[in-house]
Structures are given as C-alpha cells and as structure tokens.
Design a protein around this motif. Structure first.
Motif, PDB file in Angstrom:
ATOM      1  N   LEU A  78       4.820  -1.270  -4.717  1.00 50.34           N
ATOM      2  CA  LEU A  78       4.279  -2.518  -4.176  1.00 50.34           C
ATOM      3  C   LEU A  78       5.361  -3.316  -3.456  1.00 50.34           C
ATOM      4  CD1 LEU A  78       2.026  -3.673  -7.155  1.00 50.34           C
ATOM      5  CD2 LEU A  78       1.244  -2.864  -4.930  1.00 50.34           C
ATOM      6  N   GLU A  79       6.550  -3.361  -4.044  1.00 51.28           N
ATOM      7  CA  GLU A  79       7.657  -4.090  -3.415  1.00 51.28           C
ATOM      8  C   GLU A  79       8.073  -3.435  -2.111  1.00 51.28           C
ATOM      9  OE1 GLU A  79      10.486  -3.978  -6.523  1.00 51.28           O
ATOM     10  OE2 GLU A  79       9.452  -5.476  -7.758  1.00 51.28           O
ATOM     11  N   GLU A  80       7.995  -2.110  -2.073  1.00 47.19           N
ATOM     12  CA  GLU A  80       8.341  -1.394  -0.848  1.00 47.19           C
ATOM     13  C   GLU A  80       7.336  -1.699   0.257  1.00 47.19           C
ATOM     14  OE1 GLU A  80       8.921   3.222   0.719  1.00 47.19           O
ATOM     15  OE2 GLU A  80       8.700   2.791  -1.428  1.00 47.19           O
ATOM     16  N   SER A  81       6.060  -1.777  -0.099  1.00 48.80           N
ATOM     17  CA  SER A  81       5.039  -2.091   0.906  1.00 48.80           C
ATOM     18  C   SER A  81       5.096  -3.562   1.309  1.00 48.80           C
ATOM     19  CB  SER A  81       3.650  -1.760   0.364  1.00 48.80           C
ATOM     20  OG  SER A  81       3.293  -2.643  -0.679  1.00 48.80           O
ATOM     21  N   LYS A  82       5.663  -4.409   0.446  1.00 51.18           N
ATOM     22  CA  LYS A  82       5.939  -5.822   0.685  1.00 51.18           C
ATOM     23  C   LYS A  82       4.692  -6.705   0.715  1.00 51.18           C
ATOM     24  CE  LYS A  82       8.357  -9.060   3.770  1.00 51.18           C
ATOM     25  NZ  LYS A  82       9.148  -9.205   5.014  1.00 51.18           N
ATOM     26  N   TYR A  83       3.646  -6.283   1.394  1.00 50.51           N
ATOM     27  CA  TYR A  83       2.504  -7.164   1.612  1.00 50.51           C
ATOM     28  C   TYR A  83       1.345  -6.914   0.633  1.00 50.51           C
ATOM     29  CZ  TYR A  83       4.990  -8.242   5.897  1.00 50.51           C
ATOM     30  OH  TYR A  83       5.946  -8.645   6.795  1.00 50.51           O
ATOM     31  N   GLN A  84       1.510  -5.931  -0.251  1.00 53.32           N
ATOM     32  CA  GLN A  84       0.469  -5.655  -1.243  1.00 53.32           C
ATOM     33  C   GLN A  84       0.904  -6.162  -2.618  1.00 53.32           C
ATOM     34  OE1 GLN A  84      -1.310  -1.642  -1.017  1.00 53.32           O
ATOM     35  NE2 GLN A  84      -0.094  -1.348   0.839  1.00 53.32           N
ATOM     36  N   ASN A  85      -0.023  -6.791  -3.300  1.00 53.82           N
ATOM     37  CA  ASN A  85       0.256  -7.385  -4.607  1.00 53.82           C
ATOM     38  C   ASN A  85      -0.877  -7.039  -5.568  1.00 53.82           C
ATOM     39  OD1 ASN A  85       2.580  -9.441  -3.665  1.00 53.82           O
ATOM     40  ND2 ASN A  85       0.913  -9.508  -2.181  1.00 53.82           N
ATOM     41  N   ALA A  86      -0.626  -7.223  -6.854  1.00 59.46           N
ATOM     42  CA  ALA A  86      -1.638  -6.834  -7.841  1.00 59.46           C
ATOM     43  C   ALA A  86      -1.604  -7.758  -9.045  1.00 59.46           C
ATOM     44  CB  ALA A  86      -1.414  -5.384  -8.284  1.00 59.46           C
ATOM     45  N   GLU A  87      -2.763  -7.878  -9.682  1.00 63.86           N
ATOM     46  CA  GLU A  87      -2.884  -8.607 -10.949  1.00 63.86           C
ATOM     47  C   GLU A  87      -3.307  -7.599 -12.018  1.00 63.86           C
ATOM     48  OE1 GLU A  87      -4.110 -13.100 -10.024  1.00 63.86           O
ATOM     49  OE2 GLU A  87      -5.668 -11.668  -9.459  1.00 63.86           O
ATOM     50  N   LEU A  88      -2.317  -7.070 -12.713  1.00 63.53           N
ATOM     51  CA  LEU A  88      -2.554  -6.005 -13.683  1.00 63.53           C
ATOM     52  C   LEU A  88      -3.095  -6.569 -14.991  1.00 63.53           C
ATOM     53  CD1 LEU A  88       0.681  -3.869 -13.155  1.00 63.53           C
ATOM     54  CD2 LEU A  88      -1.564  -3.542 -12.126  1.00 63.53           C
ATOM     55  N   ARG A  89      -3.997  -5.820 -15.626  1.00 64.70           N
ATOM     56  CA  ARG A  89      -4.607  -6.242 -16.880  1.00 64.70           C
ATOM     57  C   ARG A  89      -4.064  -5.441 -18.056  1.00 64.70           C
ATOM     58  NH1 ARG A  89      -7.686  -7.937 -12.945  1.00 64.70           N
ATOM     59  NH2 ARG A  89      -9.370  -9.433 -13.240  1.00 64.70           N
ATOM     60  N   PRO A 100      -3.561   2.621  -3.123  1.00 64.98           N
ATOM     61  CA  PRO A 100      -5.007   2.596  -3.414  1.00 64.98           C
ATOM     62  C   PRO A 100      -5.736   1.406  -2.815  1.00 64.98           C
ATOM     63  CG  PRO A 100      -3.709   2.094  -5.380  1.00 64.98           C
ATOM     64  CD  PRO A 100      -2.747   2.574  -4.350  1.00 64.98           C
ATOM     65  N   LEU A 101      -5.063   0.258  -2.720  1.00 68.43           N
ATOM     66  CA  LEU A 101      -5.735  -0.908  -2.150  1.00 68.43           C
ATOM     67  C   LEU A 101      -6.020  -0.691  -0.667  1.00 68.43           C
ATOM     68  CD1 LEU A 101      -6.857  -3.728  -2.639  1.00 68.43           C
ATOM     69  CD2 LEU A 101      -4.584  -4.665  -2.153  1.00 68.43           C
ATOM     70  N   MET A 102      -5.070  -0.118   0.051  1.00 66.84           N
ATOM     71  CA  MET A 102      -5.301   0.188   1.462  1.00 66.84           C
ATOM     72  C   MET A 102      -6.375   1.258   1.610  1.00 66.84           C
ATOM     73  SD  MET A 102      -3.468  -1.858   3.180  1.00 66.84           S
ATOM     74  CE  MET A 102      -3.392  -1.170   4.820  1.00 66.84           C
ATOM     75  N   GLU A 103      -6.434   2.173   0.659  1.00 68.62           N
ATOM     76  CA  GLU A 103      -7.488   3.188   0.654  1.00 68.62           C
ATOM     77  C   GLU A 103      -8.866   2.518   0.511  1.00 68.62           C
ATOM     78  OE1 GLU A 103      -8.665   7.096  -2.049  1.00 68.62           O
ATOM     79  OE2 GLU A 103      -6.632   6.260  -2.151  1.00 68.62           O
ATOM     80  N   GLU A 104      -8.924   1.514  -0.355  1.00 66.99           N
ATOM     81  CA  GLU A 104     -10.177   0.779  -0.569  1.00 66.99           C
ATOM     82  C   GLU A 104     -10.600   0.066   0.719  1.00 66.99           C
ATOM     83  OE1 GLU A 104     -13.143   0.311  -3.214  1.00 66.99           O
ATOM     84  OE2 GLU A 104     -11.208   0.689  -4.168  1.00 66.99           O
ATOM     85  N   TYR A 105      -9.654  -0.620   1.368  1.00 65.21           N
ATOM     86  CA  TYR A 105      -9.956  -1.304   2.631  1.00 65.21           C
ATOM     87  C   TYR A 105     -10.360  -0.311   3.715  1.00 65.21           C
ATOM     88  CZ  TYR A 105      -8.385  -6.078   1.499  1.00 65.21           C
ATOM     89  OH  TYR A 105      -8.279  -7.346   0.981  1.00 65.21           O
TER      90      TYR A 105
END
Length: 579
Positions: A215-226, A461-466
């Motif tokens: 995520l840090e490498e992609s820089k612009y993607q973030n997550a709220e882990l449960r 995975p988030l970019m895959e979803e988009y």
C-alpha cells in the motif's frame, strides 16, 4: 476533570455507567454521560418498521428514487463533456493518483492467495524447525505440522491452498468461512492468520506488514483493516494491543476497525460465558479503563490511537428466533442458548459506545463510530437498526428492495461500503448488484474489497475492484473519482489527513468543499449532488407546512424534519450550509 483515581465503573442493565467520588467518603455521583433510551429506541424502531411497509410512503419514495435516477441521466447527457474537460484541465491529477480507501476489508484475508502461498512456502524453508503449534500438550514444529498433512513446500499451489471462493459458496456462508482454512486445515489458519497463537501472531504480523508495504508503495491506496474482539475474556484487548505494538504493525496507509462477531450462542453452548452482559463487559470495560487511566493498559492506549470504530459481523441470513422489544431480557438475564437478534447487539454496542465517546471527549481523546455489516442478507430490520445507529454500513444490498429505507439512507447520506465481487460469490450476482443505481441516485457509496484472499487475484485488489466495476457498468472517469472521494469521506482517517487528501475545506458542503486539484472530481458533479439533495430535503420540509401531500403520514414528515438536523452534520438544510 477528576483525577484518574476518582473514577468508578459499573455496568447496569447492559450499559456501563461512570461515577466519580464526591468527597473524602466513599460516596459517589454518576457522571452525566447520556445514551439512547431503550424504550425510545424500540418505539422508534417500531415506527420505522411500520413506515417502510406503508403503501403511500413506498409509492412516494419509489417515485422520488426514480426521479433521482432520471435526473442524473439528464445531468450526464448535458454535462458529461464538461466534466471531462474540467478533469483534463487539472495538471498531474488523474484516477490513479487520487487517494482512495478500501473502507471494508478484513485483516485475516487482506492478502491475495498467491501472496499467502509464497509466504507459507518461505516460512517452511526458513522456519521449518520452529515450534508453531501445540495439541494435547504436545508441541509441533512447522515441519511436523505439514508432515502430518503429508505435504511438502513443493506440493503447495494455489489450487492446493483452496482459499478462493467459487460457485459452491453461493448462499453457503458456512462453506465461505471454511475458505479461511488453507488446505482445508484449521491449524494452518491458526498458525498463519491469527494474532494469538504459539508464535504470538508473528507470521500474521509479517503478512500484514507486507500488505502495508504494498500500500505504501502504491502511495494512493489506503485501507481500514478489521481485527476481531470476541468478548470471551477481559484480556482480549490487551492481547490484541500487545500483538500490534510488539510487532509494530503500523502504517500511515492503514487504520483499524474492531469487529465483534455475533457468536453469543456458540460461546454459550461451550459454557464460556453465562449471559450476554459478560460479553459486553469483556468488550467495553477495558476501553473505559484505558480512557480513565491510560497507564492501566499502556499498549492498548497506543493501539487505540489507530482505531476508528467498531463493526458487527456474522452471517446475516441466519434465522433469528427472537424479536427485540421491551419484553426482551436485559443483557444480564439473557441466558438462553439462542443468539440475541441483530438489533439487540447493535443497540447495546451503540449505547456503550455513546457513553464511552462522551467520556473520551471529556478526556481529550478521539471517539469511535459504529460501522456494521448490514443489509447483505436477512430481515429488513437490520437496515432499520443500521439507519438509526450507524455512521456507515457495509454491503446494504437489501436496500434495493426497500425504497423507503433507500430514500432515507440517501437523505441522511449514510455511507455504504459495497463489495460487488464479494457479493457475486455469496449472495447476489454481479449484474444484479444495485451499486450503479445507488451511485446515480446520489447515495453515499464506495467500493471495497471485503476479502481479497477469497475474491481477488492481483497485488492491488482495490484497483481490481474499480477496474471490473468500470468495465461492467461503464463508469466514467468522473464516476470513479466520485467513488474514491466518497471512500475518503466515509473513512476514519484523521481530519488533518483528509484535509491533505481532499483539500482544506472538505468539510464544507457543495462545490466550496471540493478541490478538483486533489480529488479530480469536477465542481459540476459536486454541485449537482448538493443541489439535488437540498431540493429533496426542501420537498420534505415544505410538506410539513402544506396540506397538499395528505398521502404522506405525519410520521414521515416528522422524520424528514429530523433529517434536516442530521446529527452527523453533513446534510444541508433548505439549501443553507450547516455549522
């Protein structure tokens, strides 16, 4: 403010009360920390349940929703090229480098299947002789664990792991839960994706840190882990906090939510607890103690700095044998083997969170929000409870069948984190997913992944979803950026971070709160959403002063007025900005 030692805590009828000493005697006085009244909550829930099946109200809300869809289509026809031109004028910014947050993702499945496979193989080569499991008082090394399964590192493959959801998991939540067990073995789940095990959650921490690094490498993607707190014992919080702090599981791209599985019936059948109040005490008393005196749980104090709120999770399609009403047993008296209903869980979680937030605010700490799984399956009263108590919900699929609730969620702008790929494998095929309808009507929706381990194939995975959503539903660049902006607004990242991601005025409504240089969302789109919402609120408000809409019962009109003063402070009133 009293000193830390002047506070006392006591749970009364399922809700923790906070007391302070009045003088040198032991006499105490209760702090004024209000919470929703049980009788009022049940009465309001019954009113809402009656409203959503009222024929005239259903017709009215259905027509308004259809109007919102048609109006958006007209907006697109007239302004699509203008929106695209506005985006092209912005230097540097595009969909790839705007901030987006995965608002619904479980830590135990935040990695994809290839990632988990490579990690297990690497662990087998480097830590083969490490003691990782104990059964019947006998310790086992990693080599022995796999030897008992008759497996070697060379034998493992993605197919062998068998963690990906398939057609057999559709409407079978039990089979889906089994997918959390690599190679179908629960022992591997305990070793690799648990925080409390023989290796103190070391492997799980390493996997999550690798996900954080991506995520840090992609820089612009973030997550709220449960992460999960079950409520079986009082030391769960300290154990979880120790895992997070000792392994330094921290990233600026990640925030945490704590999910509470609704498993009272399971714990009760195993005689691990006596009544429902014990679960509430185990979940909330440590949080009150660390708020009163941070030194009492130093690691928990540090961990909570990165926690946004709470989630309520389980299979919503399970039948509920009870209805929540004033005749329902209080938590201390709930000793039945059956699970309490969904709304029962949510009310007592919210009531305790309300008291806790009052106390934390007085002590200068940040507060928590309730963001449960809601409306994926099961009865409609789940969505009613979510509307009354939640800031955001996850899934919300059943809103497509409840026009009254869908309209109310729109008016209140309650966030909905939707996961179409997850739903496609569990409850609703992709082409029937209501996300494009919700987006066109102006509901506050965002895209999320839920469980990349089970549903996704790529490193992002988030970019895959988009990507899939854009291809299937033919979303425009403006649509994608709007979803990304919604995800940041819905998230629990601090105000300072959101100001940097969205612009310093993001809390303002309408175009004034939008900075296209950071969000890549044109002011035309934001202005359209703002004006449309204000007009809908004005329609409801004007009905209070008019006799023309006699088909709308008084309760609905009063509810519209209540939405005007929405407690979240993010809904406009009659076209005016709220403080």
């Amino acid at each position: 403010m009293p000193s830390d030692l002047d506070f006392g805590l006591k749970m009364v009828n399922g809700v923790i009360h906070v007391y302070t000493k009045r003088d040198i005697t032991d006499a105490t006085t209760e702090l004024d920390l209000p919470y929703p009244d049980l009788q009022e909550f049940v009465a309001d829930m019954n009113v809402l349940m009656a409203l959503i099946i009222n024929g005239p109200i259903k017709s009215f809300c259905y027509r308004r929703l259809q109007y919102l869809s048609s109006r958006f289509q007209m907006h697109v026809l007239l302004n699509e090229l203008k929106e695209l031109a506005a985006q092209k004028k912005v230097p540097h910014r595009d969909f790839y480098n705007i901030r987006k947050v995965d608002t619904h993702i479980h830590a135990a499945s935040c990695m994809n299947q290839k990632h988990l496979l490579r990690f297990i193989k690497r662990a087998m080569k480097k830590n083969n002789e490490e003691i990782v499991f104990e059964e019947g008082g006998k310790e086992q090394t990693l080599h022995q664990v796999f030897q008992n399964m008759n497996l070697k590192a060379y034998d493992l493959s993605v197919d062998t792991l068998d963690v990906h959801a398939d057609r057999n998991t559709f409407h079978r939540f039990d089979k889906f839960n089994a997918k959390y067990n690599p190679v179908g073995e629960s022992v591997l789940r305990e070793i690799f994706i648990k925080t409390d095990n023989k290796v103190s959650g070391k492997y799980f921490a390493h996997i999550i840190k690798e996900v954080m690094s991506d995520l840090e490498e992609s820089k612009y993607q973030n997550a709220e882990l449960r992460l999960s707190i079950y409520g079986r014992s009082r030391n769960e919080w300290d154990s979880l906090a120790h895992w997070a702090v000792s392994h330094k599981v921290h990233s600026n791209n990640v925030r945490w939510l704590v999910q509470v599985p609704r498993l009272f019936d399971v714990f009760r059948s195993k005689k691990q607890i006596n009544n429902f109040q014990e679960i509430l005490e185990n979940i909330f008393l440590p949080l009150f103690e660390v708020t009163v005196n941070p030194a009492s749980h130093p690691e928990l104090y540090l961990f909570l700095e990165h926690v946004d709120g709470f989630d309520s999770v389980d299979d919503e399609s399970k039948p509920e044998h009870h209805i929540f009403n004033m005749e329902s047993p209080l938590p201390g008296n709930w000793r039945e083997d059956d699970n309490p209903p969904y709304s029962y869980y949510l009310y007592y979680m919210f009531a305790n969170m309300t008291v806790l937030n009052h106390l934390r605010r007085q002590r200068g700490f940040h507060t928590f929000v309730l963001r449960p799984h809601c409306g994926e399956a099961g009865p409609i009263h789940h969505l009613v409870s979510g509307f009354m108590l939640s800031q955001n919900i996850s899934h919300g699929l059943l809103l497509r069948k409840a026009p009254v609730l869908q309209y109310l969620y729109y008016l209140a702008q309650i966030g909905i984190a939707m996961s179409p790929l997850s739903n496609n494998s569990l409850f609703l095929s992709y082409h029937r997913n209501p996300l494009p309808d919700f987006l066109s009507r102006g509901l506050m929706v965002s895209l999320s992944t839920d469980d990349p381990l089970q549903f996704h194939f790529t490193k992002e995975p988030l970019m895959e979803e988009y990507s899939i959503a854009t291809q299937v539903w033919k979303l425009s660049s403006c649509d994608m950026c709007e979803l990304a902006r919604n995800s940041v607004l819905m998230s629990g990242f601090p105000h300072k971070v959101k100001s940097y991601w969205l612009g310093p005025n993001y809390v303002r409504e309408g175009p004034e709160g939008n900075d296209i240089r950071r969000t890549n969302v044109p002011d035309i789109r934001v202005g359209y959403r703002y004006e449309t919402l204000c007009e809908e609120l004005a329609l409801i408000t004007q009905a209070l002063q008019s006799e023309e809409l006699e088909t709308i019962p008084e309760e609905m009109l009063c509810m519209g007025a209540g939405l005007e003063s929405n407690t979240k402070g993010d809904v406009c009133s009659m076209g005016e900005e709220k403080n």
